[in-house]
Design a protein around this motif. Structure first.
Motif, PDB file in Angstrom:
ATOM      1  N   UNK A 143       0.692  -1.234  -0.016  1.00 45.24           N
ATOM      2  CA  UNK A 143       0.170   0.013  -0.133  1.00 45.24           C
ATOM      3  C   UNK A 143       0.907   1.344  -0.043  1.00 45.24           C
ATOM      4  N   UNK A 144       1.823   1.514  -1.058  1.00 49.76           N
ATOM      5  CA  UNK A 144       2.800   2.410  -1.288  1.00 49.76           C
ATOM      6  C   UNK A 144       1.971   3.785  -1.554  1.00 49.76           C
ATOM      7  N   UNK A 181       0.837  13.175   7.753  1.00 48.61           N
ATOM      8  CA  UNK A 181       0.214  12.018   7.477  1.00 48.61           C
ATOM      9  C   UNK A 181       1.326  11.082   6.806  1.00 48.61           C
ATOM     10  N   UNK A 182       2.213  11.428   6.033  1.00 49.48           N
ATOM     11  CA  UNK A 182       2.922  10.543   5.421  1.00 49.48           C
ATOM     12  C   UNK A 182       4.027  10.029   6.711  1.00 49.48           C
ATOM     13  N   UNK A 183       4.234  10.783   7.654  1.00 48.66           N
ATOM     14  CA  UNK A 183       5.071  10.127   8.635  1.00 48.66           C
ATOM     15  C   UNK A 183       4.308   9.217   9.460  1.00 48.66           C
ATOM     16  N   UNK A 184       2.994   9.352   9.541  1.00 49.81           N
ATOM     17  CA  UNK A 184       2.304   8.515  10.263  1.00 49.81           C
ATOM     18  C   UNK A 184       1.929   6.996   9.689  1.00 49.81           C
ATOM     19  N   UNK A 185       2.086   7.054   8.458  1.00 50.73           N
ATOM     20  CA  UNK A 185       2.131   5.860   7.614  1.00 50.73           C
ATOM     21  C   UNK A 185       3.311   5.236   7.855  1.00 50.73           C
ATOM     22  N   UNK A 186       4.578   5.742   7.808  1.00 52.35           N
ATOM     23  CA  UNK A 186       5.622   4.916   8.233  1.00 52.35           C
ATOM     24  C   UNK A 186       5.841   4.585   9.747  1.00 52.35           C
ATOM     25  N   UNK A 187       5.347   5.549  10.718  1.00 54.18           N
ATOM     26  CA  UNK A 187       5.367   5.311  12.127  1.00 54.18           C
ATOM     27  C   UNK A 187       4.599   4.131  12.480  1.00 54.18           C
ATOM     28  N   UNK A 188       3.378   3.736  11.457  1.00 49.11           N
ATOM     29  CA  UNK A 188       2.428   2.496  11.856  1.00 49.11           C
ATOM     30  C   UNK A 188       2.843   1.319  11.162  1.00 49.11           C
TER      31      UNK A 188
END
Length: 315
Positions: A143-144, A181-188
């Motif tokens: 899910x890139x 939002x982008x950082x949240x994806x990585x953090x998750x």
């Protein structure tokens, strides 16, 4: 707030672009893609993009004969037009992506990281078709999402974002909200993608194709902060003009942001050196006059070099 005259011009340009896209979609995919390439190639002289591409080539390759610069510039514009219509043809792109099996030393590492829930930050450039690589990964369970630069034309930006999200993952603007939002994806523990090959005024001057190029260090910084796998990925256009070889290179070792970002630049430089016709030379990547105005020579210790990077690709 843009001035009314500017908004009217943006609206008019967007209407013309939508009209061209509408006409293109009346044709089969295998016809519309080369047609759009031909249109952009033929309009290169009028638009000024061909001259811009030739200027960039001359800056990096001062000894390259003018006919060769012209040939590459025309091929670049052809690829530019193909990429545009391919990225708006999301259903067709996803369908064809089923046959674009990603390969390279980074593939197994990415699969292991995904299964383990470790974040992956994919990095590419305006080479071949960057969205084709996302499509090839997303049809295989990824899910890139993508980090993108806001377009100057607000009318065009809306359908551009829709085209980015059409192949899976969410599009995040390069602003405070989008980066959060982008950082949240990585953090998750998710996957994200970004491009690093446009001029970044506040960046660090790193080597790219033998010349200083202001570059954002954010890819290396985020990879370190969130323990993300940092992976160069490319989709190189095949000879048939509509399919791609998707290469997943070995992950960049974690060290420090500057070293890691230089490794990303070196990776892309090798690709561009091997296939200069597939990179967007229409972008003003270096802007030497602006660098001379805003950067002092002592700002960094990168020496100017004339030699081109060796093609040391690992995929």
């Amino acid at each position: 707030m843009p001035k009314p005259r500017r908004l009217w011009l943006d609206w008019s340009v967007d209407r013309a672009a939508r009209g061209l896209l509408w006409l293109a979609f009346r044709l089969p995919y295998e016809t519309r893609v080369p047609m759009m390439g031909g249109i952009f190639r033929s309009l290169g002289g009028v638009s000024g993009y061909r001259a811009r591409a030739e200027d960039q080539l001359a800056y990096i390759h001062p000894d390259m004969p003018a006919p060769e610069r012209r040939r590459i510039a025309r091929a670049v514009l052809d690829n530019f037009g193909r990429v545009l219509i391919e990225n708006y043809s999301t259903a067709d792109q996803l369908d064809r992506a089923q046959r674009w099996q990603p390969q390279g030393p980074g593939w197994d590492a990415c699969e292991a990281a995904r299964q383990a829930g470790r974040p992956i930050l994919f990095v590419s450039g305006h080479f071949g078709n960057y969205q084709a690589a996302r499509a090839a990964m997303n049809v295989r369970g990824y899910e890139m999402g993508g980090l993108y630069r806001l377009m100057n034309n607000p009318y065009a930006n809306a359908h551009y974002v829709a085209s980015v999200e059409g192949v899976g993952g969410k599009a995040f603007a390069r602003d405070r909200r989008g980066l959060a939002g982008f950082v949240k994806v990585l953090r998750d523990g998710g996957q994200g993608a970004m491009l690093i090959d446009q001029y970044f005024a506040g960046g660090t001057r790193l080597d790219f194709l033998g010349k200083r190029a202001p570059t954002a260090l954010s890819a290396g910084e985020m990879a370190l902060k969130y323990d993300a796998l940092l992976v160069p990925i490319y989709a190189e256009r095949q000879q048939n003009g509509v399919d791609f070889d998707v290469a997943v290179e070995a992950p960049i070792p974690h060290s420090d942001p500057r070293t890691m970002t230089q490794a990303l630049n070196d990776s892309l430089s090798a690709r561009v050196s091997a296939r200069p016709d597939q990179w967007f030379w229409v972008h003003r990547r270096w802007k030497p006059a602006r660098q001379a105005k805003y950067f002092a020579p002592e700002d960094d210790d990168l020496p100017e070099v004339d030699s081109q990077p060796v093609d040391d690709r690992t995929a």
